[in-house]
Design a protein around this motif. Structure first.
Motif, PDB file in Angstrom:
ATOM      1  N   ASN A 416       0.821  -1.201   0.000  1.00  0.00           N
ATOM      2  CA  ASN A 416       0.000   0.000   0.000  1.00  0.00           C
ATOM      3  C   ASN A 416       0.860   1.258   0.000  1.00  0.00           C
ATOM      4  O   ASN A 416       1.937   1.277   0.583  1.00  0.00           O
ATOM      5  CB  ASN A 416      -0.917  -0.013   1.233  1.00  0.00           C
ATOM      6  CG  ASN A 416      -1.988   1.057   1.165  1.00  0.00           C
ATOM      7  OD1 ASN A 416      -1.773   2.186   1.561  1.00  0.00           O
ATOM      8  ND2 ASN A 416      -3.143   0.685   0.655  1.00  0.00           N
ATOM      9  N   HIS A 421      -7.504   8.142   2.958  1.00  0.00           N
ATOM     10  CA  HIS A 421      -8.522   8.834   2.163  1.00  0.00           C
ATOM     11  C   HIS A 421      -9.723   9.212   3.018  1.00  0.00           C
ATOM     12  O   HIS A 421     -10.204   8.405   3.824  1.00  0.00           O
ATOM     13  CB  HIS A 421      -8.985   7.945   1.007  1.00  0.00           C
ATOM     14  CG  HIS A 421      -7.924   7.697  -0.018  1.00  0.00           C
ATOM     15  ND1 HIS A 421      -7.404   8.702  -0.802  1.00  0.00           N
ATOM     16  CD2 HIS A 421      -7.279   6.561  -0.385  1.00  0.00           C
ATOM     17  CE1 HIS A 421      -6.485   8.191  -1.616  1.00  0.00           C
ATOM     18  NE2 HIS A 421      -6.391   6.901  -1.371  1.00  0.00           N
ATOM     19  N   ASP A 428     -13.990   6.448  -8.190  1.00  0.00           N
ATOM     20  CA  ASP A 428     -15.024   5.778  -7.400  1.00  0.00           C
ATOM     21  C   ASP A 428     -16.384   6.453  -7.572  1.00  0.00           C
ATOM     22  O   ASP A 428     -17.413   5.913  -7.164  1.00  0.00           O
ATOM     23  CB  ASP A 428     -14.671   5.808  -5.902  1.00  0.00           C
ATOM     24  CG  ASP A 428     -13.566   4.838  -5.551  1.00  0.00           C
ATOM     25  OD1 ASP A 428     -13.400   3.859  -6.297  1.00  0.00           O
ATOM     26  OD2 ASP A 428     -12.863   5.070  -4.556  1.00  0.00           O
ATOM     27  N   GLN A 447     -15.750   6.090   6.500  1.00  0.00           N
ATOM     28  CA  GLN A 447     -14.452   6.610   6.079  1.00  0.00           C
ATOM     29  C   GLN A 447     -14.083   7.898   6.812  1.00  0.00           C
ATOM     30  O   GLN A 447     -12.911   8.147   7.110  1.00  0.00           O
ATOM     31  CB  GLN A 447     -14.461   6.841   4.565  1.00  0.00           C
ATOM     32  CG  GLN A 447     -13.083   7.047   3.961  1.00  0.00           C
ATOM     33  CD  GLN A 447     -13.069   6.754   2.466  1.00  0.00           C
ATOM     34  OE1 GLN A 447     -13.077   5.609   2.057  1.00  0.00           O
ATOM     35  NE2 GLN A 447     -13.069   7.792   1.658  1.00  0.00           N
ATOM     36  N   GLU A 527      -7.788  14.770   5.021  1.00  0.00           N
ATOM     37  CA  GLU A 527      -7.039  13.673   4.393  1.00  0.00           C
ATOM     38  C   GLU A 527      -5.583  13.683   4.848  1.00  0.00           C
ATOM     39  O   GLU A 527      -5.042  14.711   5.256  1.00  0.00           O
ATOM     40  CB  GLU A 527      -7.099  13.792   2.868  1.00  0.00           C
ATOM     41  CG  GLU A 527      -8.428  13.383   2.302  1.00  0.00           C
ATOM     42  CD  GLU A 527      -8.309  12.826   0.898  1.00  0.00           C
ATOM     43  OE1 GLU A 527      -8.736  11.693   0.678  1.00  0.00           O
ATOM     44  OE2 GLU A 527      -7.789  13.546   0.021  1.00  0.00           O
ATOM     45  N   THR A 630      -3.427   9.394  -8.036  1.00  0.00           N
ATOM     46  CA  THR A 630      -3.164   9.751  -6.638  1.00  0.00           C
ATOM     47  C   THR A 630      -1.671  10.014  -6.561  1.00  0.00           C
ATOM     48  O   THR A 630      -0.872   9.282  -7.141  1.00  0.00           O
ATOM     49  CB  THR A 630      -3.551   8.630  -5.645  1.00  0.00           C
ATOM     50  OG1 THR A 630      -2.826   7.437  -5.961  1.00  0.00           O
ATOM     51  CG2 THR A 630      -5.031   8.351  -5.675  1.00  0.00           C
ATOM     52  N   SER A 690      -5.528  -5.231  -5.352  1.00  0.00           N
ATOM     53  CA  SER A 690      -6.522  -4.549  -4.541  1.00  0.00           C
ATOM     54  C   SER A 690      -7.865  -5.253  -4.780  1.00  0.00           C
ATOM     55  O   SER A 690      -7.907  -6.316  -5.404  1.00  0.00           O
ATOM     56  CB  SER A 690      -6.581  -3.069  -4.924  1.00  0.00           C
ATOM     57  OG  SER A 690      -7.458  -2.371  -4.075  1.00  0.00           O
ATOM     58  N   SER A 714     -12.375  -1.987  -0.443  1.00  0.00           N
ATOM     59  CA  SER A 714     -11.449  -1.071  -1.107  1.00  0.00           C
ATOM     60  C   SER A 714     -11.136   0.048  -0.115  1.00  0.00           C
ATOM     61  O   SER A 714     -11.827   0.199   0.901  1.00  0.00           O
ATOM     62  CB  SER A 714     -12.076  -0.516  -2.386  1.00  0.00           C
ATOM     63  OG  SER A 714     -13.334   0.048  -2.102  1.00  0.00           O
ATOM     64  N   ASN A 715     -10.091   0.850  -0.415  1.00  0.00           N
ATOM     65  CA  ASN A 715      -9.581   1.799   0.588  1.00  0.00           C
ATOM     66  C   ASN A 715      -9.305   1.073   1.896  1.00  0.00           C
ATOM     67  O   ASN A 715      -9.528   1.607   2.992  1.00  0.00           O
ATOM     68  CB  ASN A 715     -10.567   2.944   0.845  1.00  0.00           C
ATOM     69  CG  ASN A 715     -10.569   3.966  -0.272  1.00  0.00           C
ATOM     70  OD1 ASN A 715      -9.804   3.865  -1.224  1.00  0.00           O
ATOM     71  ND2 ASN A 715     -11.452   4.940  -0.180  1.00  0.00           N
ATOM     72  N   THR A 718      -6.985   2.622   4.708  1.00  0.00           N
ATOM     73  CA  THR A 718      -7.648   3.704   5.438  1.00  0.00           C
ATOM     74  C   THR A 718      -8.631   3.145   6.468  1.00  0.00           C
ATOM     75  O   THR A 718      -8.690   3.609   7.614  1.00  0.00           O
ATOM     76  CB  THR A 718      -8.410   4.610   4.452  1.00  0.00           C
ATOM     77  OG1 THR A 718      -7.476   5.192   3.529  1.00  0.00           O
ATOM     78  CG2 THR A 718      -9.154   5.715   5.172  1.00  0.00           C
TER      79      THR A 718
END
Length: 747
Positions: A416, A421, A428, A447, A527, A630, A690, A714-715, A718
């Motif tokens: 990673n 995020h 997304d 999140q 973030e 990113t 991923s 996903s993510n 985070t």
């Protein structure tokens, strides 16, 4: 394709080998012959083999003073038979070497046979060289300007490994050797390897290998062959092979390149990794070079592991064999050499969503005898999801275990990039998909808690995860993309995420690296970034301190439903467990398949690109609303470039690799956003699997089987700790705050 990339010199790992004006013998020859300069007058040469004596002769001819030569082998005059054979097989080369040797003696250069370099110290630019004899007698040589080292060579065969060519691990010389025939043909009939690129053979043999490869290719293309020339070259080839054999009998070496290593010896000079940082891995039953790399940063620097990977093979020599060497060596990745961003940046078409690919096949040896164990809770997968779940479960339940095919943090989590995020990524979010809104609200609801949960965990563990929350920019360069950004910001604000839209003048003065092509930006203050190589390992170490059981390097072969709960059968164990939690990421479908359960998880191979370290100027995360990107800068100066560009699983190597189109397109977008990247060099890339789970986390008990839980998202980095706490409450208290596992997640 003919590959003739030669070899490079192995370092000799002692204190001081990394100092200025300590160089390889080959480097000294380049200074002398190509550049016509030399960085000092008084020289000491240490190592093994005739090249060192050749260099000494060349230095003396230029009026430089060779104070001493340290040679690990015996005097050539003590090995009469081998010397005699060399004089017969190649008299010109042999007697030229003898003359060079005798001239050195007349120049009053000291020659120390059966001596090894112990260390190098420096004071005001002058060096002191310590040598040690086989009887442990120390000799010190002072007032030295330059130290030249040659203790062997390492084939430059990255291309062979990238192409998955057949080969074997040479246990005597500690390197991968390309398998080829007399004409240089490898396991791929269209790829030829000649000379030192395949194995250490010397200049003369390399010359004849090149000629033989040329004859073979001409015969294929033109259909003609000169038998007399081939016979002559073959004769010279075998004569040179024999000469090399007897030459290395004369210069026989019985020591390794880590013979005199100490705790403070630098092993990786790019990342300042010392032997003391690697020492603990020597006691591991099995090693994983990727694990060592992630924990210590060994091999992450500008030289792309060329000068530290030999240390790895020397230190762990007893663990390498022909069956496992590909797993234990660093995985080959592009670029083969550092390259400027602008040289590989080419615009590619944009797309929406993710591109899936087959998972890399992972195999482990099946042991006939298996040990039996029992646990209340078993967690499959020891990445950030698995260790986070284990951490929160272990606060109240100690009878649990982690199971992983490899070492902890070795798959997606260990690969990673470390973004935390808070806002939605552009790829997304589809403003034209009205059905997507409900899923994204679910994602944002959890999140937005993630950065604070990471801070809380960092404090609990009394550690430093290198967390920074300097915000994230989502850049816009046209009016059409601005509409998409406005829709995205409105959705984020609806669940309490602090995001606002800035015009160019409002953000450019604070972020001067950003191109003036970018007209607007969405700024999300919460973030941030984290060091995933530190954080996951710290969480795992806290579990180890609680004696939580771990079954690693253990492949799951079957899972059975029982009256007790579940029986997990691995390559070495049978684990009975009441509750089973799957945190296997991209491999979650495979785990569910063992129980004949449907699950909707797609493996998504994605790439990352890393530049050389430069001045640290960019503290915020950077993304692009209309392009896959990113971008961040690590605190040590590396730019890390990603954005969901698809990678692919290579059938040649068994590893996941960057695709050329993705590599070029990703570099182009990054360079468009930050023009200063143009002249900065890309030093490495990596790719990992991923997941795509349909927009929001897949967490909870499977609706078709009691006590079988799934946690994948996903993510994932985070969300790891947030979801870990959620699943622990659901397992221990049957508390479901979020509905993350309805029937739609299994179709």
């Amino acid at each position: 394709m003919i590959v003739a990339t030669g070899s490079y010199e192995k370092p000799f790992y002692v204190n001081g080998w990394h100092l200025p004006n300590v160089m390889g013998t080959g480097a000294a020859q380049i200074f002398l012959k190509s550049h016509k300069v030399f960085p000092g007058k008084n020289v000491v040469i240490c190592g093994n083999g005739p090249l060192n004596f050749q260099l000494a002769s060349e230095l003396e001819k230029k009026g430089l003073k060779v104070i001493a030569i340290s040679e690990t082998g015996k005097s050539p005059f003590k090995n009469f038979l081998s010397s005699f054979m060399c004089s017969i097989l190649s008299p010109l080369i042999f007697f030229k070497g003898v003359i060079n040797y005798l001239k050195l003696l007349t120049k009053k250069s000291q020659v120390f046979h059966e001596h090894t370099l112990k260390d190098i110290r420096e004071d005001n630019g002058k060096k002191t060289v310590s040598l040690v004899s086989k009887n442990n007698k120390i000799i010190e040589i002072n007032d030295v300007d330059v130290v030249c080292l040659n203790y062997g060579f390492y084939p430059n065969n990255d291309i062979a490994r990238l192409l998955g060519l057949s080969g074997s691990f040479n246990k005597k010389k500690n390197y991968f050797e390309v398998k080829k025939n007399l004409f240089g043909e490898t396991s791929d009939e269209n790829v030829y390897f000649v000379g030192e690129a395949a194995r250490n053979v010397g200049a003369a043999v390399s010359l004849y290998e090149g000629q033989l490869a040329a004859f073979k290719i001409i015969s294929k293309l033109a259909g003609r062959i000169n038998l007399f020339k081939i016979l002559l070259v073959k004769t010279n080839y075998y004569r040179s092979i024999l000469f090399q054999f007897f030459l290395w009998k004369i210069f026989s070496k019985s020591i390794s390149n880590v013979e005199n290593i100490s705790d403070e010896t630098i092993v990786c000079r790019c990342e300042n990794v010392r032997f003391k940082h690697l020492k603990k891995f020597l006691s591991y039953d099995q090693i994983d070079s990727g694990l060592i790399k992630r924990i210590t940063r060994l091999g992450m620097g500008r030289c792309q592991a060329r000068y530290c990977s030999p240390a790895l093979t020397e230190l762990f020599q007893n663990k390498f064999d022909d069956k496992n060497f590909k797993d234990l060596m660093f995985a080959p990745q592009n670029p083969i050499q550092p390259v400027n961003v602008e040289q590989v940046a080419h615009e590619k078409e944009e797309w929406y969503g993710y591109v899936s690919d087959d998972l890399p096949k992972l195999f482990k040896t099946n042991l006939i005898k298996k040990k039996s164990y029992k646990h209340k809770i078993s967690i499959i997968g020891a990445g950030i999801m698995g260790v986070s779940a284990a951490y929160y479960l272990s606060k109240r339940e100690k009878d649990l275990c982690l199971i992983d095919l490899k070492q902890p943090n070795s798959q997606a989590s260990g690969s990673n990039a470390g973004s935390l995020h808070l806002q939605l990524l552009s790829y997304d979010f589809d403003p034209n998909n009205s059905k997507q809104k409900e899923s994204l609200v679910k994602l944002l609801t959890v999140q937005k808690k993630a950065p604070e949960k990471w801070r809380e965990l960092e404090l609990e563990l009394k550690s430093d995860f290198e967390i920074s929350t300097d915000g994230g920019l989502m850049l816009v360069e046209n009016e059409s993309d601005l509409k998409k950004l406005i829709n995205k910001v409105e959705l984020e604000k609806s669940v309490g995420v602090d995001t606002r839209i800035l015009e160019f003048d409002q953000f450019h003065s604070k972020f001067p690296l950003i191109s003036n092509k970018m007209k607007y930006a969405g700024f999300c203050a919460g973030e941030g970034k984290i060091n995933p190589l530190l954080a996951t390992n710290k969480i795992f170490e806290s579990l180890a301190s609680k004696n939580i059981s771990g079954y690693f390097n253990d492949n799951i072969q079957a899972i059975e439903k029982t009256n007790f709960g579940f029986k997990v059968i691995t390559s070495s164990s049978i684990i009975e467990t009441e509750i089973l939690l799957c945190c296997a990421g991209s491999w979650s479908n495979q785990i569910a398949n063992h129980l004949n359960l449907p699950l909707k998880v797609r493996g998504i191979p994605q790439q990352m690109i890393v530049t050389e370290p430069v001045e640290y100027q960019l503290k915020t995360l950077v993304a692009h609303i209309g392009r896959h990107l990113t971008l961040k800068q690590a605190s040590n100066g590396n730019f890390i470039i990603g954005g969901g560009w698809t990678a692919e699983s290579s059938k040649l190597t068994g590893h996941t690799h960057c695709k050329l189109d993705s590599f070029e397109g990703n570099a182009w977008v990054a360079n468009r956003v930050i023009p200063a990247l143009s002249k900065i060099k890309i030093i490495r890339s990596w790719a990992a699997m991923s997941v795509d789970v349909g927009g929001y986390p897949l967490v909870g008990e499977h609706p078709m089987m009691k006590n079988f839980y799934v946690m994948v998202s996903s993510n994932g980095y985070t969300l790891g700790p947030v979801l870990g706490e959620i699943i622990s409450k659901q397992i221990l208290d049957n508390h479901s705050e979020y509905n993350f596992f309805d029937q739609s997640r299994v179709n």
